[in-house]
Design a protein around this motif. Structure first.
Motif, PDB file in Angstrom:
ATOM      1  N   ILE A 150      11.280  -7.496  -4.386  1.00  0.00           N
ATOM      2  CA  ILE A 150      12.639  -7.157  -4.834  1.00  0.00           C
ATOM      3  C   ILE A 150      12.971  -7.772  -6.194  1.00  0.00           C
ATOM      4  O   ILE A 150      13.765  -7.206  -6.949  1.00  0.00           O
ATOM      5  N   ASP A 151      12.381  -8.915  -6.545  1.00  0.00           N
ATOM      6  CA  ASP A 151      12.659  -9.515  -7.845  1.00  0.00           C
ATOM      7  C   ASP A 151      11.997  -8.740  -8.979  1.00  0.00           C
ATOM      8  O   ASP A 151      12.288  -8.990 -10.155  1.00  0.00           O
ATOM      9  N   ALA A 152      11.093  -7.823  -8.638  1.00  0.00           N
ATOM     10  CA  ALA A 152      10.521  -6.896  -9.619  1.00  0.00           C
ATOM     11  C   ALA A 152      11.240  -5.558  -9.564  1.00  0.00           C
ATOM     12  O   ALA A 152      10.736  -4.551 -10.071  1.00  0.00           O
ATOM     13  N   LEU A 153      12.425  -5.538  -8.931  1.00  0.00           N
ATOM     14  CA  LEU A 153      13.270  -4.341  -8.800  1.00  0.00           C
ATOM     15  C   LEU A 153      12.580  -3.247  -8.000  1.00  0.00           C
ATOM     16  O   LEU A 153      12.767  -2.059  -8.260  1.00  0.00           O
ATOM     17  N   ILE A 154      11.787  -3.654  -7.018  1.00  0.00           N
ATOM     18  CA  ILE A 154      11.155  -2.705  -6.104  1.00  0.00           C
ATOM     19  C   ILE A 154      11.687  -3.018  -4.713  1.00  0.00           C
ATOM     20  O   ILE A 154      11.425  -4.083  -4.158  1.00  0.00           O
ATOM     21  N   SER A 155      12.449  -2.075  -4.157  1.00  0.00           N
ATOM     22  CA  SER A 155      13.127  -2.306  -2.888  1.00  0.00           C
ATOM     23  C   SER A 155      12.514  -1.482  -1.771  1.00  0.00           C
ATOM     24  O   SER A 155      11.739  -0.544  -2.013  1.00  0.00           O
ATOM     25  N   ASP A 156      12.882  -1.839  -0.541  1.00  0.00           N
ATOM     26  CA  ASP A 156      12.438  -1.099   0.628  1.00  0.00           C
ATOM     27  C   ASP A 156      12.845   0.375   0.481  1.00  0.00           C
ATOM     28  O   ASP A 156      13.990   0.692   0.177  1.00  0.00           O
ATOM     29  N   GLY A 157      11.889   1.281   0.674  1.00  0.00           N
ATOM     30  CA  GLY A 157      12.155   2.703   0.564  1.00  0.00           C
ATOM     31  C   GLY A 157      11.834   3.311  -0.788  1.00  0.00           C
ATOM     32  O   GLY A 157      11.770   4.539  -0.911  1.00  0.00           O
ATOM     33  N   ASP A 158      11.634   2.482  -1.822  1.00  0.00           N
ATOM     34  CA  ASP A 158      11.238   3.012  -3.133  1.00  0.00           C
ATOM     35  C   ASP A 158       9.822   3.583  -3.064  1.00  0.00           C
ATOM     36  O   ASP A 158       9.024   3.216  -2.197  1.00  0.00           O
ATOM     37  N   LEU A 159       9.508   4.436  -4.020  1.00  0.00           N
ATOM     38  CA  LEU A 159       8.140   4.908  -4.198  1.00  0.00           C
ATOM     39  C   LEU A 159       7.529   4.188  -5.393  1.00  0.00           C
ATOM     40  O   LEU A 159       8.135   4.119  -6.459  1.00  0.00           O
ATOM     41  N   VAL A 160       6.339   3.616  -5.204  1.00  0.00           N
ATOM     42  CA  VAL A 160       5.602   3.070  -6.336  1.00  0.00           C
ATOM     43  C   VAL A 160       4.544   4.089  -6.736  1.00  0.00           C
ATOM     44  O   VAL A 160       3.857   4.660  -5.888  1.00  0.00           O
ATOM     45  N   ILE A 161       4.449   4.334  -8.031  1.00  0.00           N
ATOM     46  CA  ILE A 161       3.486   5.283  -8.565  1.00  0.00           C
ATOM     47  C   ILE A 161       2.270   4.475  -9.003  1.00  0.00           C
ATOM     48  O   ILE A 161       2.376   3.583  -9.844  1.00  0.00           O
ATOM     49  N   MET A 162       1.126   4.793  -8.402  1.00  0.00           N
ATOM     50  CA  MET A 162      -0.082   3.997  -8.555  1.00  0.00           C
ATOM     51  C   MET A 162      -1.161   4.775  -9.306  1.00  0.00           C
ATOM     52  O   MET A 162      -1.257   5.993  -9.183  1.00  0.00           O
ATOM     53  N   GLU A 163      -1.966   4.040 -10.065  1.00  0.00           N
ATOM     54  CA  GLU A 163      -3.142   4.625 -10.708  1.00  0.00           C
ATOM     55  C   GLU A 163      -4.374   3.925 -10.149  1.00  0.00           C
ATOM     56  O   GLU A 163      -4.462   2.693 -10.159  1.00  0.00           O
ATOM     57  N   GLN A 164      -5.312   4.707  -9.658  1.00  0.00           N
ATOM     58  CA  GLN A 164      -6.520   4.155  -9.058  1.00  0.00           C
ATOM     59  C   GLN A 164      -7.223   3.231 -10.043  1.00  0.00           C
ATOM     60  O   GLN A 164      -7.396   3.565 -11.209  1.00  0.00           O
ATOM     61  N   ALA A 165      -7.601   2.048  -9.584  1.00  0.00           N
ATOM     62  CA  ALA A 165      -8.279   1.061 -10.434  1.00  0.00           C
ATOM     63  C   ALA A 165      -9.054   0.107  -9.542  1.00  0.00           C
ATOM     64  O   ALA A 165      -8.630  -0.195  -8.428  1.00  0.00           O
ATOM     65  N   SER A 166     -10.180  -0.370 -10.043  1.00  0.00           N
ATOM     66  CA  SER A 166     -10.973  -1.329  -9.278  1.00  0.00           C
ATOM     67  C   SER A 166     -10.758  -2.760  -9.751  1.00  0.00           C
ATOM     68  O   SER A 166     -11.239  -3.710  -9.123  1.00  0.00           O
ATOM     69  N   SER A 167     -10.032  -2.930 -10.856  1.00  0.00           N
ATOM     70  CA  SER A 167      -9.722  -4.273 -11.359  1.00  0.00           C
ATOM     71  C   SER A 167      -8.420  -4.199 -12.144  1.00  0.00           C
ATOM     72  O   SER A 167      -8.044  -3.151 -12.674  1.00  0.00           O
ATOM     73  N   VAL A 168      -7.717  -5.336 -12.210  1.00  0.00           N
ATOM     74  CA  VAL A 168      -6.478  -5.452 -12.979  1.00  0.00           C
ATOM     75  C   VAL A 168      -6.456  -6.808 -13.658  1.00  0.00           C
ATOM     76  O   VAL A 168      -7.203  -7.723 -13.284  1.00  0.00           O
ATOM     77  N   ARG A 169      -5.589  -6.950 -14.638  1.00  0.00           N
ATOM     78  CA  ARG A 169      -5.428  -8.235 -15.299  1.00  0.00           C
ATOM     79  C   ARG A 169      -4.557  -9.154 -14.457  1.00  0.00           C
ATOM     80  O   ARG A 169      -3.731  -8.693 -13.675  1.00  0.00           O
TER      81      ARG A 169
END
Length: 218
Positions: free
Chosen positions: A139-158
Motif C-alpha cells: 500500500i505504501d507503493a500505492l498498490i491496494s487490494d483489488g488493483d491490477l498490476v501490469i507485469m512484464e515477464q523477466a527472469s531478473s530485476v535490479r
C-alpha cells in the motif's frame, strides 16, 4: 514547443531520472517529495501543462500512468488511445502460483480473461500480463487490494524493483521489492506494518517486474 517554467523543468528532469533508475514512472507523491513541491495538486497541475505542451503522456486513470513523449522535439500530436489486450493470469499476494504461459503460447490465450490497456503502457504486449492484487502488503507503493498490476515477464530485476517472485520451497508467489544480497535474497513489503522476508537465493525465482498499476474507479 512552449518554454517550460522552472518547476516544470524540474519535474520533467525528475521523471526522466526516476524512469532511468527504476524502469517505471514515478507516482504523483514521488514527484511531490522528490521535487519538494507543496502539494500533489500543484504536481498534477504542472503534469497537465507538460502533457498539453507535448512533453508527457499522462493517463490520469492509471497509477504511475506517465510516459515521456516521443514528440518532445516536434509539434505535439494528439495522444493515441490504441489498446492492447493482455491476459489476466490470476491473483498475487502470498499464495498459489499463477499459470505462466510458455514462451511459445503467449499468442494462444483464448481461454484467459483479457484486459484492454493503453498501448502506451503495454507496448506491443509481448510478455505482458495482469495480476489482481490481494492484500495490503504494497500500500505504501500505492498498490491496494483489488488493483491490477501490469507485469512484464523477466527472469531478473535490479535491486529495489517491484517483482513477482516464486518461492520454490513451498511453491507460492508474492509481489515485493526485490533485493539480492549474495547467498540470501530479501523481499521487502511496501507497508510499514509488515516485516521483510529473507530466503536462500536459490529458493527465489523472479517471474516478472511491475510496469504499471491499473485501478478501476467506481
Amino acid at each position: 514547443m512552449k518554454k517550460l517554467s522552472e518547476k516544470q523543468g524540474l519535474i520533467l528532469s525528475f521523471i526522466e531520472e526516476f524512469i532511468d533508475e527504476h524502469d517505471y514512472p514515478p507516482s504523483i507523491r514521488d514527484i511531490q517529495t522528490g521535487c519538494d513541491i507543496s502539494s500533489t495538486s500543484v504536481v498534477s497541475y504542472n503534469l497537465d501543462r507538460l502533457k498539453e505542451n507535448g512533453y508527457l503522456n499522462r493517463h490520469s486513470e492509471v497509477s504511475r500512468g506517465l510516459s515521456l513523449s516521443n514528440q518532445r522535439d516536434n509539434t505535439p500530436e494528439p495522444l493515441s488511445m490504441d489498446t492492447v489486450a493482455v491476459p489476466l493470469l490470476g491473483t498475487i499476494a502470498a499464495g498459489s502460483p499463477f499459470p505462466m504461459p510458455e514462451n511459445d503460447t503467449w499468442s494462444d490465450l483464448s481461454g484467459s480473461e483479457l484486459i484492454d490497456l493503453p498501448q502506451a503502457i503495454t507496448g506491443t504486449g509481448d510478455g505482458v500480463y495482469a495480476l489482481k492484487v490481494r492484500g495490503e502488503s504494497m500500500i505504501d507503493a500505492l498498490i491496494s487490494d483489488g488493483d491490477l498490476v501490469i507485469m512484464e515477464q523477466a527472469s531478473s530485476v535490479r535491486n529495489g524493483q517491484m517483482a513477482a517472485v516464486r518461492i520454490k520451497s513451498d511453491n507460492t508467489t508474492t509481489l515485493k521489492h526485490y533485493y539480492s544480497e549474495g547467498p540470501r535474497t530479501r523481499l521487502e513489503p511496501a507497508n510499514s506494518q509488515m516485516q521483510a522476508m529473507t530466503f536462500q537465493s536459490q529458493d527465489v525465482e523472479v517471474l516478472s517486474r511491475v510496469v504499471a498499476v491499473w485501478r478501476y474507479m467506481g
